[in-house]
Design an enzyme around this catalytic site. Sequence first.
Site, PDB file in Angstrom:
ATOM      1  N   ASN A 191     -54.179 -31.408  58.048  1.00  0.00           N
ATOM      2  CA  ASN A 191     -54.683 -30.229  58.769  1.00  0.00           C
ATOM      3  C   ASN A 191     -55.617 -30.702  59.871  1.00  0.00           C
ATOM      4  O   ASN A 191     -55.910 -31.891  59.999  1.00  0.00           O
ATOM      5  CB  ASN A 191     -55.402 -29.274  57.797  1.00  0.00           C
ATOM      6  CG  ASN A 191     -55.666 -27.916  58.432  1.00  0.00           C
ATOM      7  OD1 ASN A 191     -54.748 -27.254  58.905  1.00  0.00           O
ATOM      8  ND2 ASN A 191     -56.915 -27.504  58.454  1.00  0.00           N
ATOM      9  N   LYS A 192     -56.084 -29.767  60.671  1.00  0.00           N
ATOM     10  CA  LYS A 192     -56.946 -30.110  61.804  1.00  0.00           C
ATOM     11  C   LYS A 192     -58.055 -31.058  61.371  1.00  0.00           C
ATOM     12  O   LYS A 192     -58.680 -30.868  60.326  1.00  0.00           O
ATOM     13  CB  LYS A 192     -57.534 -28.840  62.407  1.00  0.00           C
ATOM     14  CG  LYS A 192     -58.412 -29.057  63.625  1.00  0.00           C
ATOM     15  CD  LYS A 192     -57.663 -29.775  64.745  1.00  0.00           C
ATOM     16  CE  LYS A 192     -56.419 -29.048  65.175  1.00  0.00           C
ATOM     17  NZ  LYS A 192     -55.641 -29.814  66.205  1.00  0.00           N
ATOM     18  N   ARG A 237     -44.813 -32.225  68.880  1.00  0.00           N
ATOM     19  CA  ARG A 237     -46.023 -32.449  68.084  1.00  0.00           C
ATOM     20  C   ARG A 237     -45.571 -32.961  66.721  1.00  0.00           C
ATOM     21  O   ARG A 237     -45.167 -32.188  65.863  1.00  0.00           O
ATOM     22  CB  ARG A 237     -46.868 -31.176  67.957  1.00  0.00           C
ATOM     23  CG  ARG A 237     -47.418 -30.682  69.291  1.00  0.00           C
ATOM     24  CD  ARG A 237     -48.637 -29.805  69.121  1.00  0.00           C
ATOM     25  NE  ARG A 237     -49.771 -30.588  68.639  1.00  0.00           N
ATOM     26  CZ  ARG A 237     -50.889 -30.037  68.158  1.00  0.00           C
ATOM     27  NH1 ARG A 237     -51.002 -28.728  68.076  1.00  0.00           N
ATOM     28  NH2 ARG A 237     -51.873 -30.812  67.744  1.00  0.00           N
ATOM     29  N   GLN A 241     -61.216 -24.710  68.477  1.00  0.00           N
ATOM     30  CA  GLN A 241     -60.308 -23.646  68.047  1.00  0.00           C
ATOM     31  C   GLN A 241     -61.008 -22.629  67.142  1.00  0.00           C
ATOM     32  O   GLN A 241     -60.598 -21.468  67.082  1.00  0.00           O
ATOM     33  CB  GLN A 241     -59.102 -24.227  67.313  1.00  0.00           C
ATOM     34  CG  GLN A 241     -58.163 -25.034  68.202  1.00  0.00           C
ATOM     35  CD  GLN A 241     -58.427 -26.522  68.093  1.00  0.00           C
ATOM     36  OE1 GLN A 241     -59.551 -26.950  67.834  1.00  0.00           O
ATOM     37  NE2 GLN A 241     -57.393 -27.330  68.265  1.00  0.00           N
ATOM     38  N   GLY A 258     -50.465 -23.974  66.084  1.00  0.00           N
ATOM     39  CA  GLY A 258     -50.486 -23.463  64.724  1.00  0.00           C
ATOM     40  C   GLY A 258     -49.131 -23.633  64.071  1.00  0.00           C
ATOM     41  O   GLY A 258     -48.099 -23.288  64.655  1.00  0.00           O
ATOM     42  N   ALA A 259     -49.125 -24.163  62.850  1.00  0.00           N
ATOM     43  CA  ALA A 259     -47.871 -24.581  62.217  1.00  0.00           C
ATOM     44  C   ALA A 259     -46.793 -23.496  62.180  1.00  0.00           C
ATOM     45  O   ALA A 259     -45.685 -23.712  62.672  1.00  0.00           O
ATOM     46  CB  ALA A 259     -48.161 -25.109  60.811  1.00  0.00           C
ATOM     47  N   ASP A 273     -50.770 -28.242  58.497  1.00  0.00           N
ATOM     48  CA  ASP A 273     -49.687 -28.550  59.428  1.00  0.00           C
ATOM     49  C   ASP A 273     -48.558 -29.295  58.752  1.00  0.00           C
ATOM     50  O   ASP A 273     -47.425 -29.252  59.215  1.00  0.00           O
ATOM     51  CB  ASP A 273     -50.229 -29.363  60.609  1.00  0.00           C
ATOM     52  CG  ASP A 273     -51.036 -28.494  61.552  1.00  0.00           C
ATOM     53  OD1 ASP A 273     -50.472 -28.036  62.547  1.00  0.00           O
ATOM     54  OD2 ASP A 273     -52.226 -28.252  61.269  1.00  0.00           O
TER      55      ASP A 273
END
Length: 378
Positions: free
Chosen positions: A262-263, A97, A211, A64-65, A252
Amino acid sequence: MADQCAQSGKDNRSPIPVIRWEEPPEGPVVVLLDQRRLPAEEAELVCADVPALVDAIRTLAVRGAPLLGIAGAYGVALAAARGVDVGAAAAELAGARPTAVNLAVGVRRALAPYRAALAGGGDRRQAAEAALGAARALHREDAEASARMARHGLALLDDLLPGGAHRVLTHCNTGALVSGGEGTAFAVALEAHRAGRLSRLWVDETRPLLQGARLTAYEAARNGMPYTVLTDNAAGSLFAAGEVDAVLIGADRIAADGSVANKVGSYPLAVLARYHRVPFLVVAPVTTVDATTPDGASIEVEQRAGHEVTEVAVPWTAGAEGGGGIPVTPRGTRAYNPAFDVTPPELVTAIVTEEGVVSPVTTGALAVLCDRSRQVTI
């Protein structure tokens, strides 16, 4: 110093911090809630050196950012306290990451006072204390930012959706598990729930690592929220049935033009939302906006191991390189597994930050917001 990580079980009935700094007799450590083991088990991961923390970041024990930024800052403090090469440790942490800009921001946040202390004549102990102080300050600030984002987000929801019974669709996990506070997008939904204005939280499973199903559902259940889990490919059916009032996701990295990484799976939701005239809202701290990344095409998208797609493991405890799960494809199958996708700004209704809301999303509006944030910080 060799990698050192140990695990300890915790009582499911009492919430535990997602990250904290401890100083046992054998030396300082960073303690994480191991998110790979949720929801089956609440277990802590004790990381006594930077390689262990980097492995925890890469294998999604911590994720998570905003939380990655906090972890990066604590990682620099850990390297300083342990007396290893802080510059090398910082570089390793920042690259763990690549898409998550907050990770590098957090590393720099702790590295700068460490170097300043040394340059000012301080010894290594004083420099290490400066790095730890910066990490703790970032931790506190993120909790405060989370609360402000929640308030701004609920006000925007109420403005866009008069009537108060909000049905919100979310993707991935954006709650207390990714933050020093109660999260980003999830915190907005939680604020609506506490105000009696959340009718339903729709939770995408978020494949391949689930998630949403594992983590967002876990947090929603803990908070007594009305929620329903759906497979990612059922979202279109939900929109078509008129059951979604708004989409809330985190980020992110947000490029200077407002493109949002994002995801993976977020971009299709934005397309669906635009077609069905549903607000698509991104909730993220100002630190997620990266002015050095001009547009979406410039965002480096992390590619993850194929076994995350070709195997299933619950709870997911495999390492970054290995598998060990149950095969769901023929042996030798190749997998396409980007961790993120990028949503262009024209599909984003608004970006909600701790400093306010940007809508419409433009390069100029984001620049003004970031300038105002820097002035407030100073």
